[in-house]
Design a protein around this motif. Structure first.
Motif, PDB file in Angstrom:
ATOM      1  N   GLN A  34       0.838  -1.204   0.000  1.00  0.00           N
ATOM      2  CA  GLN A  34       0.000   0.000   0.000  1.00  0.00           C
ATOM      3  C   GLN A  34       0.871   1.252   0.000  1.00  0.00           C
ATOM      4  OE1 GLN A  34      -2.412  -1.303   3.510  1.00  0.00           O
ATOM      5  NE2 GLN A  34      -4.089  -0.348   2.372  1.00  0.00           N
ATOM      6  N   ILE A  35       1.926   1.240   0.797  1.00  0.00           N
ATOM      7  CA  ILE A  35       2.840   2.386   0.865  1.00  0.00           C
ATOM      8  C   ILE A  35       3.506   2.604  -0.492  1.00  0.00           C
ATOM      9  CG2 ILE A  35       4.996   3.191   1.932  1.00  0.00           C
ATOM     10  CD1 ILE A  35       3.928   1.760   4.557  1.00  0.00           C
ATOM     11  N   SER A  38       1.095   4.036  -3.184  1.00  0.00           N
ATOM     12  CA  SER A  38       0.900   5.489  -3.073  1.00  0.00           C
ATOM     13  C   SER A  38       2.006   6.246  -3.786  1.00  0.00           C
ATOM     14  CB  SER A  38       0.862   5.904  -1.600  1.00  0.00           C
ATOM     15  OG  SER A  38      -0.301   5.419  -0.988  1.00  0.00           O
ATOM     16  N   MET A 127       4.605   8.214   0.165  1.00  0.00           N
ATOM     17  CA  MET A 127       4.887   7.053   1.014  1.00  0.00           C
ATOM     18  C   MET A 127       4.845   7.446   2.487  1.00  0.00           C
ATOM     19  SD  MET A 127       7.833   4.910  -1.101  1.00  0.00           S
ATOM     20  CE  MET A 127       9.095   5.578  -0.092  1.00  0.00           C
ATOM     21  N   THR A 130       1.248   7.962   3.576  1.00  0.00           N
ATOM     22  CA  THR A 130       0.547   6.680   3.656  1.00  0.00           C
ATOM     23  C   THR A 130       1.012   5.899   4.876  1.00  0.00           C
ATOM     24  OG1 THR A 130       0.287   6.652   1.263  1.00  0.00           O
ATOM     25  CG2 THR A 130      -0.023   4.561   2.405  1.00  0.00           C
ATOM     26  N   ALA A 131       2.315   5.892   5.134  1.00  0.00           N
ATOM     27  CA  ALA A 131       2.833   5.223   6.333  1.00  0.00           C
ATOM     28  C   ALA A 131       2.198   5.830   7.577  1.00  0.00           C
ATOM     29  CB  ALA A 131       4.358   5.327   6.374  1.00  0.00           C
ATOM     30  N   MET A 167      11.363   1.779   7.953  1.00  0.00           N
ATOM     31  CA  MET A 167       9.985   1.689   8.421  1.00  0.00           C
ATOM     32  C   MET A 167       9.871   0.692   9.572  1.00  0.00           C
ATOM     33  SD  MET A 167       7.621   1.810   4.979  1.00  0.00           S
ATOM     34  CE  MET A 167       8.049   0.161   4.457  1.00  0.00           C
TER      35      MET A 167
END
Length: 191
Positions: A34-35, A38, A127, A130-131, A167
């Protein structure tokens, strides 16, 4: 909340969360995807989409830490070598659950390099936001050693690493932004 309010809240709450704050909790592959997805929607002149990422997880993080340490040891003069700094590369890579190498694929016949760099910067901002929305801590690091990671990352001749995006899940308390007013940074021309 309307779309603007949700977006504004995420933008204003995003902070760099450093690896020392990460907890030992795996980020599911679906969240990493998902990240990355984006990032793919950043603005890009002539649709060159110059962003390229290498996902570094599990044992590869250890190899990255060793590689960065070895690069540090081989490039710093002996009298400037710091064991603490050497050790920090392995510590940081092992504290993160996932590291994304941020790379640019340049298109020199189509665009100036700065436009490709700006597009990748926008991708990384996507990113980071989104994170934040997914409660994943993130931090963009760009030590000079990344210039020597081409072989480790398998980069093509027209690609260059521009940073490492660490991350991990965390328990950090929200903190206020350290920003001066936008009015101090804007001029209006209306005539």
């Amino acid at each position: 909340m309307n779309n603007y309010e949700v977006l504004s809240s995420i933008i204003k709450s995003r902070r760099s969360i450093f690896p020392v704050s990460y907890i030992q909790k795996e980020i599911p592959v679906a969240v990493i995807e998902q990240i990355l997805e984006s990032a793919n929607y950043a603005p890009t002149h002539k649709l060159t989409q110059p962003w390229r990422f290498v996902v570094i997880r599990k044992q590869a993080k250890t190899r990255l830490g060793i590689t960065l340490g070895d690069l540090y040891k081989s490039t710093v003069p002996a009298h400037q070598f710091l064991q603490k700094k050497y050790n920090s590369f392995s510590e940081k890579t092992n504290q993160a659950d996932c590291i994304l190498a941020i790379n640019i694929q340049f298109h020199p016949n189509e665009l100036p390099a700065w436009e490709e760099i700006a597009a990748v910067g926008c991708a990384v901002q996507n990113m980071a936001l989104t994170a934040e929305a997914l409660n994943v801590g993130a931090y963009w690091s760009s030590p000079p050693l990344i210039d020597n990671l081409g072989e480790f990352l398998g980069l093509a001749e027209n690609e260059k690493c521009f940073g490492l995006f660490y991350m991990g899940y965390h328990n950090e308390k929200p903190r206020d932004a350290n920003r001066t007013p936008i009015a101090d940074k804007v001029k209006w021309i209306e005539k």
